[in-house]
Motif scaffolding. Structure first.
Motif, PDB file in Angstrom:
ATOM      1  N   MET A  37       1.678   1.761  -3.521  1.00 25.38           N
ATOM      2  CA  MET A  37       0.500   2.334  -4.168  1.00 25.38           C
ATOM      3  C   MET A  37       0.402   3.833  -3.888  1.00 25.38           C
ATOM      4  O   MET A  37       0.139   4.642  -4.793  1.00 25.38           O
ATOM      5  CB  MET A  37      -0.761   1.632  -3.659  1.00 25.38           C
ATOM      6  N   GLN A  38       0.643   4.215  -2.633  1.00 25.66           N
ATOM      7  CA  GLN A  38       0.626   5.631  -2.279  1.00 25.66           C
ATOM      8  C   GLN A  38       1.740   6.383  -2.995  1.00 25.66           C
ATOM      9  O   GLN A  38       1.565   7.540  -3.404  1.00 25.66           O
ATOM     10  CB  GLN A  38       0.802   5.774  -0.760  1.00 25.66           C
ATOM     11  N   ILE A  66      -0.172  -6.003  -7.381  1.00 28.46           N
ATOM     12  CA  ILE A  66       0.578  -4.780  -7.080  1.00 28.46           C
ATOM     13  C   ILE A  66       0.455  -3.781  -8.225  1.00 28.46           C
ATOM     14  O   ILE A  66       0.236  -2.576  -8.012  1.00 28.46           O
ATOM     15  CB  ILE A  66       2.055  -5.113  -6.809  1.00 28.46           C
ATOM     16  N   VAL A  76       0.834  -1.201   0.000  1.00 26.47           N
ATOM     17  CA  VAL A  76       0.000   0.000   0.000  1.00 26.47           C
ATOM     18  C   VAL A  76       0.870   1.252   0.000  1.00 26.47           C
ATOM     19  O   VAL A  76       0.507   2.268  -0.606  1.00 26.47           O
ATOM     20  CB  VAL A  76      -0.977  -0.019   1.191  1.00 26.47           C
ATOM     21  N   SER A 109     -10.104   0.986 -13.343  1.00 27.70           N
ATOM     22  CA  SER A 109      -9.394   0.303 -12.262  1.00 27.70           C
ATOM     23  C   SER A 109     -10.365  -0.308 -11.260  1.00 27.70           C
ATOM     24  O   SER A 109     -10.176  -1.445 -10.803  1.00 27.70           O
ATOM     25  CB  SER A 109      -8.460   1.287 -11.552  1.00 27.70           C
ATOM     26  N   GLY A 158      -3.887   3.677  -7.755  1.00 28.30           N
ATOM     27  CA  GLY A 158      -3.399   4.728  -6.880  1.00 28.30           C
ATOM     28  C   GLY A 158      -2.991   5.977  -7.645  1.00 28.30           C
ATOM     29  O   GLY A 158      -3.280   7.108  -7.223  1.00 28.30           O
ATOM     30  N   LEU A 200      -2.992  -2.113  -8.237  1.00 25.79           N
ATOM     31  CA  LEU A 200      -3.121  -1.147  -7.151  1.00 25.79           C
ATOM     32  C   LEU A 200      -2.322   0.123  -7.442  1.00 25.79           C
ATOM     33  O   LEU A 200      -2.748   1.230  -7.101  1.00 25.79           O
ATOM     34  CB  LEU A 200      -2.660  -1.771  -5.833  1.00 25.79           C
ATOM     35  N   CYS A 201      -1.172  -0.029  -8.071  1.00 25.29           N
ATOM     36  CA  CYS A 201      -0.352   1.142  -8.390  1.00 25.29           C
ATOM     37  C   CYS A 201      -1.009   2.023  -9.450  1.00 25.29           C
ATOM     38  O   CYS A 201      -1.001   3.259  -9.348  1.00 25.29           O
ATOM     39  CB  CYS A 201       1.038   0.706  -8.842  1.00 25.29           C
TER      40      CYS A 201
END
Length: 406
Positions: free
Chosen positions: A264-265, A316, A261, A299, A323, A319-320
């Protein structure tokens, strides 16, 4: 000090300093907001509830943030932007100390304090940045400042689970408060210099009514507010439940989930700078916000198909991308609000539209938690959340031709 932006040498030095300070304040406030959500799998056992109940705690934070945002712009003019930022940090520190008690009622009170602090940060930052940021680079500079939100999330994801594993979740929360206290002291060094334009006698109630009437007359700001409501609901749902999804649905450890995460941030931070750079090539940020909305919709829908058969690298990657879009819109949005507002109204108009932004954050995690409670699947809940970026993107249709006000 003049309230007009300038690109002179002295103001250029001030701009860099302002950018560093407001980015730091935003990062610390975000760390406070996400503290309990990041540690939800570990802390939920203490409270005897499921990890998804953190959505309600996040909503409490943003109810408070929405309320304070209505008068935040006027408070900035009365107290000064740096002093307001200091008060914001004090409220966040007090709130996180409340979370660390583990007492449910004090946690609720602490969440309200964190929200009040968070609601003061953006109007103060917008006031300072507008004074010193050249118009040609305003989208990028506002976006750089807004990277503090995902960077605060990165800090939460990397620091808090690791400290929890070493010393417990209470110590982890106290460590975050210590960072905010250090920044409070640094801000005090610059308070007199940057708060020279404050207006101590500025009335609260009169200015609130004026700002509300002005917003009601501005169709462009109303539609931007609808977009912000929807986009913020998507953003905070992604940020608040991604760790729990990785731990519960994909059986990863808390530390690994926190690291993912954080990545992702990090892509969210990169997205803010990337989108801000692209938006500065247009006369309006609206086309960029529409692109962000479309990618967020895609997404959200792809999230439905995540399960344990997926390669972890693919999870991953998704999520990226999510994000970079769902966390990447804020700087362009705030710069657009400043662009269509008169210089003396930037703080007030920012506060007013942030009321809708924070209201979306209240609705989003609560809606997500309710949906999860019914269907029991984080990926499916993310798919249903696609409704929000769909509505937000549609609200922007026809706004691209809006001319700048200054």
């Amino acid at each position: 000090m003049s309230t007009e932006p300038s690109s002179s040498g002295g103001h250029g030095h001030n701009l860099l300093l302002v950018l560093l300070l407001v980015t730091g304040v935003q990062a610390m406030a975000t760390l406070s907001v996400l503290s309990l959500a990041t540690l939800a799998p570990a802390v939920s056992a203490h409270f005897g509830v499921g990890a998804h109940f953190v959505g309600y705690q996040v909503s409490i934070i943003y109810i408070s943030a929405a309320a304070i945002s209505l008068i935040a712009g006027t408070l900035v003019r009365r107290w000064g932007a740096v002093a307001t930022s200091q008060y914001a940090l004090l409220l966040c520190i007090a709130g996180v100390l409340g979370l660390s008690t583990g007492n449910l009622l004090i946690v609720v009170a602490g969440s309200l304090l964190i929200g009040a602090g968070y609601g003061l940060t953006n109007p103060a930052a917008s006031h300072l940045l507008f004074r010193f940021a050249p118009a040609a680079h305003r989208n990028l500079l506002f976006s750089i400042k807004q990277t503090a939100v995902p960077l605060g999330g990165v800090l939460a994801g990397l620091m808090l689970p690791a400290l929890t594993a070493l010393a417990g979740w209470r110590v982890a929360l106290l460590a975050g408060s210590g960072l905010s206290a250090a920044l409070f002291l640094i801000l005090h060094l610059y308070r007199r210099h940057f708060d020279s334009d404050r207006e101590p006698g500025r009335p609260l109630r009169k200015n609130l009514h004026y700002a509300m009437r002005l917003l009601a007359q501005r169709r462009d700001l109303i539609r931007l507010s609808i977009m912000a409501f929807c986009f913020s609901a998507t953003q905070l749902s992604l940020m608040s439940f991604a760790v729990s999804m990785l731990v519960q649905d994909l059986a990863t450890s808390l530390v690994i989930a926190g690291t993912v995460v954080s990545l992702m941030q990090g892509f969210g931070a990169f997205g803010r700078i990337f989108w801000g750079t692209i938006a500065d090539r247009f006369t309006s940020g609206i086309p960029v916000l529409i692109i962000i909305g479309i990618l967020s919709i895609a997404s959200s829908l792809v999230m439905v198909f995540i399960d344990r058969t997926w390669p972890f690298a693919a999870v991953i990657a998704l999520l990226c991308v999510f994000g970079a879009c769902a966390i990447g819109w804020n700087g362009v949005f705030l710069a657009e609000v400043a662009r269509v507002s008169r210089p003396e109204e930037v703080g007030s108009m920012t506060g007013m539209v942030l009321f809708f932004t924070f209201s979306g954050v209240v609705v989003g995690p609560t809606f997500f938690a309710t949906v999860y409670g019914i269907i029991g699947s984080y990926p499916m809940a993310y798919g249903i959340m696609a409704l929000f970026p769909i509505i937000g993107t549609l609200s922007l249709r026809g706004l691209g031709s809006t001319s700048p006000r200054h």
